[in-house]
Each structure stands twice: as C-alpha cells, then as structure tokens.
Enzyme design. Structure first.
Site, PDB file in Angstrom:
ATOM      1  N   SER A 173     -23.011   9.121   0.874  1.00 58.29           N
ATOM      2  CA  SER A 173     -22.105   8.532   1.731  1.00 58.29           C
ATOM      3  C   SER A 173     -22.293   7.156   2.099  1.00 58.29           C
ATOM      4  O   SER A 173     -23.603   6.777   2.014  1.00 58.29           O
ATOM      5  CB  SER A 173     -21.686   9.247   3.137  1.00 58.29           C
ATOM      6  OG  SER A 173     -21.321   8.471   3.987  1.00 58.29           O
TER       7      SER A 173
ATOM      8  N   TYR B 144     -23.727  13.627  10.974  1.00 58.09           N
ATOM      9  CA  TYR B 144     -23.474  13.309   9.386  1.00 58.09           C
ATOM     10  C   TYR B 144     -24.229  12.230   8.781  1.00 58.09           C
ATOM     11  O   TYR B 144     -24.830  12.361   7.685  1.00 58.09           O
ATOM     12  CB  TYR B 144     -21.950  13.054   9.579  1.00 58.09           C
ATOM     13  CG  TYR B 144     -21.300  12.764   8.209  1.00 58.09           C
ATOM     14  CD1 TYR B 144     -20.968  13.877   7.571  1.00 58.09           C
ATOM     15  CD2 TYR B 144     -21.068  11.531   7.715  1.00 58.09           C
ATOM     16  CE1 TYR B 144     -20.270  13.840   6.120  1.00 58.09           C
ATOM     17  CE2 TYR B 144     -20.346  11.170   6.654  1.00 58.09           C
ATOM     18  CZ  TYR B 144     -19.978  12.342   5.746  1.00 58.09           C
ATOM     19  OH  TYR B 144     -19.491  12.334   4.555  1.00 58.09           O
TER      20      TYR B 144
END
Ligand code: NAD
Length: 256
Positions: free
Chosen positions: A135, A148
């Site tokens: 990400s 995350y």
C-alpha cells in the site's frame, strides 16, 4: 499471444475489487488463474464466468494454504505465479485499537503474505513470480490506520527478503503500493445494494481531487495492469522492489 500464456497464477482475495480485476486481466492474457478467497459464492461465480477455477483460501490459515497449493498442483501440474492481494482495513487510532483488532489485521495482511510465500515458493516453477499487495501506507504514515500501515510496511520487508532468498531460482518477488483505489475497501457503498456507488465514487473523486496530484481516485483495473507487468516477462530484470501507483500522492504536498 497473451503476456501470460500457459502460466498458472494464484490470485488471493480475487472475489472482488483489485483481485477481481487481476483475475479478469490475467485471463485475457492467457493465464490459467486460480481465484482464491473466503467469499466463496462470489469467487465461484466469477471463476465460472471467466472459465477459471476457484479455491477457498483464508490466507491467515496455514492449513488452507497447504490444501490450496495441493489442489492447484493436482489440477494444473504447476504454479508459476502468486498475487498476494487479500487484505483487510480497520480504522482506529493506535491508542484505541484493541489488541485483537490489531492481530486480526496482522493475521490477514502480514501473516497471509508470509504464509503465501512459504507455501507457494517451494512448489513454484523456477522463474516464477510473486507480487505482494502492500500500500501507499507501506511507505508513509496515515493517521487512523496504524495496524494496517504496520502490516503493509512489513509486507515490503517480506518482499525484499523473499526476493533475495528466491533469486537463485529466478523467482522474482515485488510489491505494489496503491494509493486510494475505488473498490469496496475504500468505497464501502459498493457493498450496499441501496446505495449508488457512482454517487460515492463522485464524492471520493471530489476528496481525491484535492489530495492527489492526478486529481482522482485510482481504478482497480489500473492496479491490475501493474500486477500484470510484475507477473509477466516485461519486468524480467526487476525483483525486490515496491511499485507505487497512487496518482502522485506520495510525491509530496502542494502549497498552492
Ligand atoms: P476489497 O475489500 O474489495 O477486496 C479484498 C478481498 O480480499 C476481498 O475479496 C476479501 O474477501 C478478500 N479477503 C479478505 N480477507 C481474506 C482472507 N483472510 N483470506 C482470503 N481473502 C480475504 O479491497 P481491495 O481494494 O480490492 O483490496 C485488495 C488489496 O489492495 C488489499 O491488500 C488492500 O489492502 C490493498 N490496497 C487497497 C487500497 C484501496 O484503496 N482499495 C489501497 C492500497 C492497498
């Protein structure tokens, strides 16, 4: 001639979102794609539409990986590629994140990526490819997504080490780092039968028009094209690298 003719590729989290687009594009490029997910009905339906196969695979469970790898080898005789795409997102400040929530994100995103490498690489053909989905938050911080972001940073570490350890067998391992992409993860209205996802996409576009230099949220099919590049011979001399696909978001901030 497709870019993946004759190659057998497992895509995790393939029932929807980016994984779905990767399964669609890889199919169009001639791969035998094994769609893996925990959303069995959706995954099976999509696999049927594409003329491909589906396997139930919770990426956080080692026994699921063993069973999935055995099933893929039984059906296809080989594995040439893995796209570790499955992932989950939870919103919370770090101090408000219960340990169980933190560990849930670790188990799916980070352990899932580790187990994928561990289960698939030993059975993969020499010259194969692994693409891990990290990400934008693997490379920078973002408030409210601490668990995350931690797992996505970890995925880059796993990617680099796997690239070093598997290079002797010419297995290339890279990571993709998407910014904001219009899937159910960032646009949950896509899962709400009552909502019009085009409406929320427009709202997201408005948000990202201000945040992102290219002025819009990304499309999952754009991420799929990057996954194809890293799975095909077009990237034959590239391994151990993160690839940012974020409309310029990480480039910096504009003061004007
Ligand atoms: P999504 O929620 O639409 O898709 C995620 C898929 O993973 C779903 O099909 C889900 O069922 C599956 N999944 C979840 N837990 C699983 C498990 N334990 N085992 C197997 N499958 C599981 O979201 P997406 O945007 O398509 O996300 C794909 C990947 O891209 C994720 O790793 C996500 O973190 C990453 N990502 C997304 C964005 C974004 O803005 N959408 C940005 C950066 C990175």
């Amino acid at each position: 001639m497709g870019k993946l003719d004759g190659r057998v590729v497992i895509v995790t989290g393939a029932a929807r979102g980016q994984g779905e687009q990767e399964a669609r594009l890889f199919t169009a490029e001639g791969a035998r794609v094994v769609l893996a997910d925990v959303l069995d009905d959706q995954g099976e339906e999509l696999a049927k539409e594409l003329g491909q196969s589906y396997v139930h695979l919770d990426v956080s469970r080692e026994e699921d990986w063993s069973a999935a790898v055995a099933a893929v080898l039984r059906a296809n005789g080989r594995i040439d590629g893995l796209v570790g795409n499955a992932g989950i997102l939870r919103f919370n400040s770090l101090v408000d994140t219960p340990l169980e929530e933190f560990m849930q994100v670790v188990r799916v995103n980070q352990v899932g990526c580790f187990l994928g490498i561990k289960a698939v690489a030993p059975r993969m053909s020499d010259g194969g490819t692994i693409v891990n989905t990290a990400s934008y938050t693997a490379l920078t911080g973002m408030a409210a997504v601490g668990a995350y972001a931690a797992t996505k940073h970890a995925i880059l570490g796993l990617t680099r080490v796997a690239a070093l350890e598997l290079a002797g067998r010419r297995i290339r391992v890279n990571a993709i780092c998407p910014g904001a992409v219009d899937t159910p993860m960032s646009n949950p209205a896509r899962l709400d039968a009552e909502a019009d996802p085009r409406e929320t996409s427009r709202a997201l576009d408005e948000l990202y028009r201000r945040l992102v230099p290219l002025g819009r949220i990304g499309g999952p099919e754009e991420v799929a094209r990057l996954a194809l590049f890293l799975t095909s011979d077009d990237s034959s001399y590239i391994t151990g690298q993160p690839f940012v696909i974020d409309g310029g978001w990480l480039a910096g901030v504009s003061v004007l």
